[in-house]
Write an enzyme that holds these catalytic residues in place. Structure first.
Site, PDB file in Angstrom:
ATOM      1  N   ASN A  16       1.017  -1.401  -0.005  1.00 22.21           N
ATOM      2  CA  ASN A  16       0.080   0.087   0.060  1.00 22.21           C
ATOM      3  C   ASN A  16       0.827   1.159  -0.251  1.00 22.21           C
ATOM      4  O   ASN A  16       1.566   1.652   1.150  1.00 22.21           O
ATOM      5  CB  ASN A  16      -0.750   0.022   1.309  1.00 22.21           C
ATOM      6  N   LYS A  18       0.006   4.368  -0.398  1.00 19.24           N
ATOM      7  CA  LYS A  18      -0.764   5.594   0.009  1.00 19.24           C
ATOM      8  C   LYS A  18      -0.380   6.682  -0.696  1.00 19.24           C
ATOM      9  O   LYS A  18      -0.220   6.517  -2.051  1.00 19.24           O
ATOM     10  CB  LYS A  18      -0.126   5.736   1.487  1.00 19.24           C
ATOM     11  N   HIS A 101      -9.831   0.831   4.337  1.00 17.77           N
ATOM     12  CA  HIS A 101      -8.699   1.240   5.010  1.00 17.77           C
ATOM     13  C   HIS A 101      -9.158   2.092   6.241  1.00 17.77           C
ATOM     14  O   HIS A 101      -9.655   3.001   5.990  1.00 17.77           O
ATOM     15  CB  HIS A 101      -7.396   1.704   4.115  1.00 17.77           C
ATOM     16  N   GLU A 103      -7.555   4.611   7.275  1.00 17.84           N
ATOM     17  CA  GLU A 103      -7.104   5.927   6.945  1.00 17.84           C
ATOM     18  C   GLU A 103      -8.260   6.552   6.232  1.00 17.84           C
ATOM     19  O   GLU A 103      -8.588   7.929   6.218  1.00 17.84           O
ATOM     20  CB  GLU A 103      -5.849   6.020   6.280  1.00 17.84           C
ATOM     21  N   GLU A 174      -6.023  -5.039  10.057  1.00 15.02           N
ATOM     22  CA  GLU A 174      -5.019  -4.063  10.315  1.00 15.02           C
ATOM     23  C   GLU A 174      -5.415  -3.168  11.463  1.00 15.02           C
ATOM     24  O   GLU A 174      -6.120  -2.335  11.550  1.00 15.02           O
ATOM     25  CB  GLU A 174      -5.055  -2.863   9.203  1.00 15.02           C
ATOM     26  N   GLY A 180       2.005   2.252  10.786  1.00 12.74           N
ATOM     27  CA  GLY A 180       2.815   3.267  10.588  1.00 12.74           C
ATOM     28  C   GLY A 180       3.616   3.641  11.757  1.00 12.74           C
ATOM     29  O   GLY A 180       4.122   4.614  12.050  1.00 12.74           O
ATOM     30  N   SER A 220       2.805  -2.292  10.349  1.00 13.71           N
ATOM     31  CA  SER A 220       4.220  -2.375  10.681  1.00 13.71           C
ATOM     32  C   SER A 220       4.723  -3.754  10.395  1.00 13.71           C
ATOM     33  O   SER A 220       5.689  -4.081  10.987  1.00 13.71           O
ATOM     34  CB  SER A 220       4.463  -2.088  12.034  1.00 13.71           C
TER      35      SER A 220
END
Ligand code: PGA
Length: 271
Positions: A16, A18, A101, A103, A174, A180, A220
């Site tokens: 990904n 991003k 996702h 985000e 996730e 991150g 991660s």
């Protein structure tokens, strides 16, 4: 531990990217992936560049890498300025889309209903879906991980059941606190949730569906933790963020998973 013993699901590795990278960096990343990629036999590898870079990356990367969009519109083709519909993505020759996702859920306030609607549109358009779910740190601390995760998984799976085949779904666990942060879930934490989800799918959508369903982990993932995580019986691969932007790290994760699959699964499958 899951009570479904076999793990012969084809491993899946997603990258990904991003909203990261300008053309120069994306070009270098593609070159690094192309140069270093050993042929993989059993692995599905899919990278997700930004919308703007989709066509560029699809042209640059070797065919062993498939391409995914990172999102699609909740509307189909129409007067929706700034949106990109699933139909247009599929028409462009892209096979995959990441949906749900965290985000998107957090920064764009996408609810389970919105994510489910997008899944339906994507499947109807002929896309395959990498659908993400996972709890926030405060939810884990409050002991509501199971509740949050299963609520999200139910919305995803109901949408798939209503419109398409589970074959076109990859589920991605996730945990938000691991994304991150460099603080991956431990293999035990990840396996516990993956097994819970597989059990839930078995109970609600059928044991055969559950046994075949690929559930990947994201948050991660690095070369240093990939093998240990992949060795867990219900972890079928990864969705990789930061480390997917470094060719040698992504390639290392790919080859570790392929090696483990060959060692532990493919050989067993032949016996
Ligand atoms: P990370 O991101 O590997 O950088 O934690 C994972 C993701 O957001 O899919």
């Amino acid at each position: 531990m899951s009570d479904i013993p076999t793990k012969r699901r084809a491993p899946f590795i997603g990258g990904n990217w991003k909203s990261k990278g300008i053309r120069k960096e994306i070009t270098q990343l593609c070159a690094g992936l192309n140069d270093g990629a050993a042929p993989v036999q059993y692995l599905d590898v899919v990278v997700a560049p930004s919308f703007l870079h989709l066509g560029y990356v699809a042209e640059k990367l070797k065919r062993s890498f498939e391409i995914s969009a990172q999102d699609c519109s909740q509307f189909n083709l129409g007067a929706f300025t700034g949106d990109l519909s699933a139909t247009a993505i599929r028409d462009f020759g892209i096979n995959w889309v990441i949906l749900g996702h965290s985000e998107r859920r957090n920064y764009h306030k996408e609810s389970d209903e919105v994510v489910a609607g997008k899944i339906k549109l994507a499947l109807k358009a002929g896309l395959r879906v990498i659908a993400c779910f996972g709890e926030k740190l405060e939810e884990r601390k409050a002991g509501t991980t199971e509740q949050v995760v299963l609520r999200q998984v139910k919305a995803i799976c109901d949408a798939v059941q209503a419109t398409g085949s589970f074959w076109n779904l990859v589920l991605a666990y996730e945990p938000v606190w691991a994304i991150g942060t460099g603080l991956a879930a431990t293999k035990e934490q990840a396996q516990e949730v993956h097994a819970l989800v597989r059990k839930y799918i078995a109970a609600n959508y059928g044991a055969r569906t559950a046994a075949k369903q690929r559930i990947i982990y994201g948050g991660s993932v690095k070369p240093k933790n990939a093998t240990a995580l992949y060795k867990q019986p219900d972890i079928d691969g990864f969705l990789v963020g930061g480390a997917s932007l470094k060719a040698e790290q992504f390639l290392s994760i790919m080859s570790q998973v392929e090696d483990q699959f060959i060692a532990a699964d493919a050989i067993k499958a032949k016996l």
